[in-house]
Motif scaffolding. Sequence first.
Motif, PDB file in Angstrom:
ATOM      1  N   UNK A  96       1.300  34.674 -17.127  1.00  0.00           N
ATOM      2  CA  UNK A  96       0.165  33.768 -17.075  1.00  0.00           C
ATOM      3  C   UNK A  96      -1.025  34.383 -17.817  1.00  0.00           C
ATOM      4  N   UNK A  97      -1.857  33.535 -18.375  1.00  0.00           N
ATOM      5  CA  UNK A  97      -3.150  34.001 -18.882  1.00  0.00           C
ATOM      6  C   UNK A  97      -4.040  34.293 -17.675  1.00  0.00           C
ATOM      7  N   UNK A  98      -5.090  35.091 -17.866  1.00  0.00           N
ATOM      8  CA  UNK A  98      -6.006  35.357 -16.748  1.00  0.00           C
ATOM      9  C   UNK A  98      -6.557  34.079 -16.121  1.00  0.00           C
ATOM     10  N   UNK A  99      -6.849  33.067 -16.943  1.00  0.00           N
ATOM     11  CA  UNK A  99      -7.422  31.829 -16.415  1.00  0.00           C
ATOM     12  C   UNK A  99      -6.399  31.080 -15.550  1.00  0.00           C
ATOM     13  N   UNK A 100      -5.168  30.942 -16.088  1.00  0.00           N
ATOM     14  CA  UNK A 100      -4.136  30.227 -15.326  1.00  0.00           C
ATOM     15  C   UNK A 100      -3.840  30.964 -14.024  1.00  0.00           C
ATOM     16  N   UNK A 101      -3.858  32.288 -14.091  1.00  0.00           N
ATOM     17  CA  UNK A 101      -3.604  33.086 -12.892  1.00  0.00           C
ATOM     18  C   UNK A 101      -4.671  32.851 -11.826  1.00  0.00           C
ATOM     19  N   UNK A 102      -5.924  32.864 -12.246  1.00  0.00           N
ATOM     20  CA  UNK A 102      -7.014  32.689 -11.276  1.00  0.00           C
ATOM     21  C   UNK A 102      -6.909  31.338 -10.576  1.00  0.00           C
ATOM     22  N   UNK A 103      -6.595  30.313 -11.364  1.00  0.00           N
ATOM     23  CA  UNK A 103      -6.468  28.986 -10.749  1.00  0.00           C
ATOM     24  C   UNK A 103      -5.275  28.949  -9.783  1.00  0.00           C
ATOM     25  N   UNK A 104      -4.195  29.561 -10.189  1.00  0.00           N
ATOM     26  CA  UNK A 104      -3.005  29.556  -9.329  1.00  0.00           C
ATOM     27  C   UNK A 104      -3.282  30.244  -7.990  1.00  0.00           C
ATOM     28  N   UNK A 105      -3.949  31.409  -8.033  1.00  0.00           N
ATOM     29  CA  UNK A 105      -4.212  32.123  -6.775  1.00  0.00           C
ATOM     30  C   UNK A 105      -5.068  31.254  -5.852  1.00  0.00           C
ATOM     31  N   UNK A 106      -6.052  30.605  -6.436  1.00  0.00           N
ATOM     32  CA  UNK A 106      -6.888  29.734  -5.621  1.00  0.00           C
ATOM     33  C   UNK A 106      -6.046  28.635  -4.962  1.00  0.00           C
TER      34      UNK A 106
ATOM     35  N   UNK B 240       5.443  35.749   0.412  1.00  0.00           N
ATOM     36  CA  UNK B 240       4.626  36.238  -0.685  1.00  0.00           C
ATOM     37  C   UNK B 240       5.146  35.707  -1.998  1.00  0.00           C
ATOM     38  N   UNK B 241       4.307  35.793  -3.013  1.00  0.00           N
ATOM     39  CA  UNK B 241       4.686  35.343  -4.351  1.00  0.00           C
ATOM     40  C   UNK B 241       4.312  36.445  -5.329  1.00  0.00           C
ATOM     41  N   UNK B 242       5.230  36.769  -6.218  1.00  0.00           N
ATOM     42  CA  UNK B 242       4.976  37.781  -7.236  1.00  0.00           C
ATOM     43  C   UNK B 242       4.931  37.080  -8.588  1.00  0.00           C
ATOM     44  N   UNK B 243       3.823  37.219  -9.291  1.00  0.00           N
ATOM     45  CA  UNK B 243       3.724  36.559 -10.601  1.00  0.00           C
ATOM     46  C   UNK B 243       3.268  37.551 -11.667  1.00  0.00           C
ATOM     47  N   UNK B 244       3.690  37.273 -12.872  1.00  0.00           N
ATOM     48  CA  UNK B 244       3.290  38.114 -13.994  1.00  0.00           C
ATOM     49  C   UNK B 244       2.041  37.554 -14.649  1.00  0.00           C
TER      50      UNK B 244
END
Lengths: 339, 339, 339, 339
Positions: free
Chosen positions: D310-320, D290-294
């Motif tokens: 992360x910003x919401x946008x960067x987070x969404x891309x990362x999860x994808x 698993x990965x835990x990110x802020x």
Amino acid sequence: MHRNATEAQIDAVCKRIEDAGNTANVLPGATRTAVAITGNETGIAAERFLGMPGVIDCVAVTNACRLVSREMHPQRTLVDVRGVTIGDGNCTTIAGPCAIESRDQAFRSAEIVAASGAKLFRGGAFKPRTSPYSFQGLKHEGLKLLDDVKREFDLRIVTEVRDSETLDAVELVADVLQIGARNMQNYSLLEAVGKRRTPVLLKRGAGCTLNELFLAAEYILSLGNKQVILCERGIRTFETMTRNTFDISAIVMIRHHTHLPVIADPSHGVGIGWAVPPMAKAAVVAGADGVMVEVHPQPWSALSDGQQALTPEAYAQLVREMNELAAWRSKQPTVIPAQ
Amino acid sequence: MHRNATEAQIDAVCKRIEDAGNTANVLPGATRTAVAITGNETGIAAERFLGMPGVIDCVAVTNACRLVSREMHPQRTLVDVRGVTIGDGNCTTIAGPCAIESRDQAFRSAEIVAASGAKLFRGGAFKPRTSPYSFQGLKHEGLKLLDDVKREFDLRIVTEVRDSETLDAVELVADVLQIGARNMQNYSLLEAVGKRRTPVLLKRGAGCTLNELFLAAEYILSLGNKQVILCERGIRTFETMTRNTFDISAIVMIRHHTHLPVIADPSHGVGIGWAVPPMAKAAVVAGADGVMVEVHPQPWSALSDGQQALTPEAYAQLVREMNELAAWRSKQPTVIPAQ
Amino acid sequence: MHRNATEAQIDAVCKRIEDAGNTANVLPGATRTAVAITGNETGIAAERFLGMPGVIDCVAVTNACRLVSREMHPQRTLVDVRGVTIGDGNCTTIAGPCAIESRDQAFRSAEIVAASGAKLFRGGAFKPRTSPYSFQGLKHEGLKLLDDVKREFDLRIVTEVRDSETLDAVELVADVLQIGARNMQNYSLLEAVGKRRTPVLLKRGAGCTLNELFLAAEYILSLGNKQVILCERGIRTFETMTRNTFDISAIVMIRHHTHLPVIADPSHGVGIGWAVPPMAKAAVVAGADGVMVEVHPQPWSALSDGQQALTPEAYAQLVREMNELAAWRSKQPTVIPAQ
Amino acid sequence: MHRNATEAQIDAVCKRIEDAGNTANVLPGATRTAVAITGNETGIAAERFLGMPGVIDCVAVTNACRLVSREMHPQRTLVDVRGVTIGDGNCTTIAGPCAIESRDQAFRSAEIVAASGAKLFRGGAFKPRTSPYSFQGLKHEGLKLLDDVKREFDLRIVTEVRDSETLDAVELVADVLQIGARNMQNYSLLEAVGKRRTPVLLKRGAGCTLNELFLAAEYILSLGNKQVILCERGIRTFETMTRNTFDISAIVMIRHHTHLPVIADPSHGVGIGWAVPPMAKAAVVAGADGVMVEVHPQPWSALSDGQQALTPEAYAQLVREMNELAAWRSKQPTVIPAQ
């Protein structure tokens, strides 16, 4: 300045700044007064001020790297290794044994590497070893075998140069001159390769910061050799379960702060054969321009570092997986953000 | 061996040990079976076994140092620097500026050093610097000035040699050849000084273990130069309040495990002028055979490392205090216990 | 700011500074523009600016320690341990076994300590141990034995408190509450002892910077307990020949930057009995306000850390030597210079 | 034993081994005699032998971890977090802000996390901070907000417990009890959570070895709580360009040597928002469970650690991207080889 610093002490600091041709900016704050220095292009040595009465600290804010910094040169450097480009967004595989041990071992290794589709072959002829009683490489005979490999296979040769005395001989064979981690701050050697035009692979010293790595590269670039590849190969920490701590964030930092390509060397980074593949793959995904791994026809009979070499089978699987990840990576929006 | 290792796996390990001419001792334990290797004189590379099926770990117990180890050579080495003996129980002071900057600065520094009663003068002509834009020393002109100092004062010269190319020139002037911390694992340079007979001061690399320092010295001794002095000058840690972490326990360990004299360099160790005297005194009491400190007629105008140089006044007081402590020390029963 | 930062980006940074009630000072330089923040008393978190477009770096220059800093409170703190003052220029010896193991061991240890003239006795009742299978101390029974020692001898008790639950019980016996290295950043525990008035000995965590140590002490002082002693006991580095790297420069830095007394713990610092005396003496000369050493009637039968305990004979000799050095030290002009 | 050790010294060592109920195996070698100890189940403390006459070194070969070790328990542990399994081969995302700051911030963060498809929400109510003047979390009010998030969204809560006093309150809300890096060796707290049955996320201390992490987990398991997840969040090294050095090889070592799941925390590992995505992806490929990110709705206005969120946008891309890599990973033959 110390909170109790006198006017005269502040004036003395300002005078020293201005005597050096720079500008002093006095900034009184809530508890202390700061003096900012502007007008300098390369940073002023803290030693000029530390020790002056009333001075508490001296903080460098200027970037000391003129040539290596991506802030100064946003365009990424492409390194041309006899027709193979490093730094163009692909991930290059460099593979081979730690040391060249015999004609048979060199040729069998080269076959494995060539069969995987890799174009760059690594192998040490001059081996720096911690103990004088360890195998030091076949030296000139090893260079000769590398030259034979080069003629026989479609492979470019990456091999270490240990000193200026043997640089001519190594350069005759090498397509990339490797500077080993222990020599990262051997400035005589950096100057020597800085005057050549063969690409240089500069390994980060195990006890060296990234900023020191950048300044070591700055030595080479400042002498005219712009074809420099940086290499992360693990740093020395308190952890003993791995040989070194393989610092994958270094790949990210190098790509962010410099315009030079970066190669990962997970074999030295972790020093344990079975742990190399996951770390190699991690490096690809983190943005490495290439990965260098050790492979040996028979790791357990290797004369040096056999415990970290991959078997031919593990190597073949790893290359296949790295290629898939590199292909995946090339489809993503960005790997490392621009500054 | 892994707790589930099979007989066949254990046999394979034993066979490999015996094929190498050594003896395998199988030791079944409560949860695992161990295989002890005896009969080897210099240690067997772990890589021969790690990676074999059923093998979990491979632990080295043999001392890899044959010539440097005090276990092998209980008699302490005395280094003769043109009539000054290092390692005889006294504490030798080595002092001078970081770099030779000019005739005036060299002579004024030498006067300060000679006036303190010290017999060894340090000063860099070839300076390895982290940045290519920092002052690199006066090079051959600096050597000339050191030679002039040598003729004018009753001082022996300790100066750094950066590469084999300039070794002849440096050796003409130097009474002690200093190998800098960044070159501690520059094996070509170690081999070069190993073939000479001028005493060598080998500095511990900032990222190097004591065991690596001992093996670096082993390179020099194994080539015939027995006149080696080791030097602790601080290691790289996470602490940033000091330039390095000056490892005083290294002095204790060097004296316990080797027969070579050890010099402390607190100037590089802490990197802050006002913190040098307490650390220098601590090194004396911990058993150092000598202390090397940087002193400069005007630290704030130094071209390198001025923030860590002592003023002439601070230096004079320190030498007086160190001499008192060395005299006190010589009256105590033992400083470092024998093995 | 990045060399290509736009006016709008610089303005946005200034606006954020001023919105927080501080002053922005724009300083155009040779290659970059810097923005200095003044008017803030405790430092502004870098996170407010890093990540803003055009921002390259954010450097803290304000001292975050208000109560611990010697710059703010030049007067040195004296800690009163039931009539024994720590921090008055003398060097206090604290000695005893790692752990209290039995009535006999406790009393024999206390006799040794009292016979040496030392006034403070150390011994653990609650022992934090790396492995759950190691001896964890006699706990409440150990406290009872410490209380008996306290009644029988003219000794003050230094013992570790592991958690808030046992704080009351420990405080009934302890003259000094020790916070162990592993708990240096256990802020709940720091807050708990901050509300008491018993002196606290705060050990530096093996992986903690001096600045973090100062801020941990700031927790205690900010809650009203001003009787805090700092303790250097070795940091974690790559070197494995010693248990930790005993950072003697920490003593110098603590005395320079704070007004709190500092105790050296060379037993944990090096972890090897025979190496403790030279390190203890080095700490005295470097300016420690006290030295804490482990002594055991029979080190080889100790239930914890026996390898670093002194024998009664070695301890007696060490105390005699430390006393001589402390006397010598008190006659010198200054140990650590004022800021 | 020392090469000059006498028969009587060797006999004394053997006697001490046998007195402890174990077996001594004398192994005469080429230069030294070794004595191997067998019959012990948990390792014998080196302190029993170091310091004995003739003893040079004492090397531990037994694995001190009985419950955590994969050698002992080959079956991987699955941790059940209210219906979400960690350790089954998938890669779980845990996300949320560093600290809960307000109802609005908590809910906006939870929306972002839920929208990404993640099932675990992180957020601190009790925040351990280096400085007493930094934001310490909303404490019980923060727990209340986490409870509200839990009721409103299909999210499990991961939140830190700082001490035993607040454990009951935290456990009412938490689906996973986080032990912070600074508390990894707070054994009182480890014992407290060891007696509960809520899953524990144990973070590696920044200055702690993997072996110490395993032994800290051993405390929890030995008290009956088998639901332990380990977490790599960066170690302290000399490198200052990143907040910590994020040790991705720790993921590989944890999976190889233990049967517990491992989570990567690249946000604390590198401490720089833009560097988090490449490190997170590298962790997935290296085998993290698993990965835990802020992530924060507005990183620049965060009350703590905003620079690494992360910003919401960067987070969404990362999860994808992480999901794609996890899917790719599940198709490969093996990630980490069995022992």
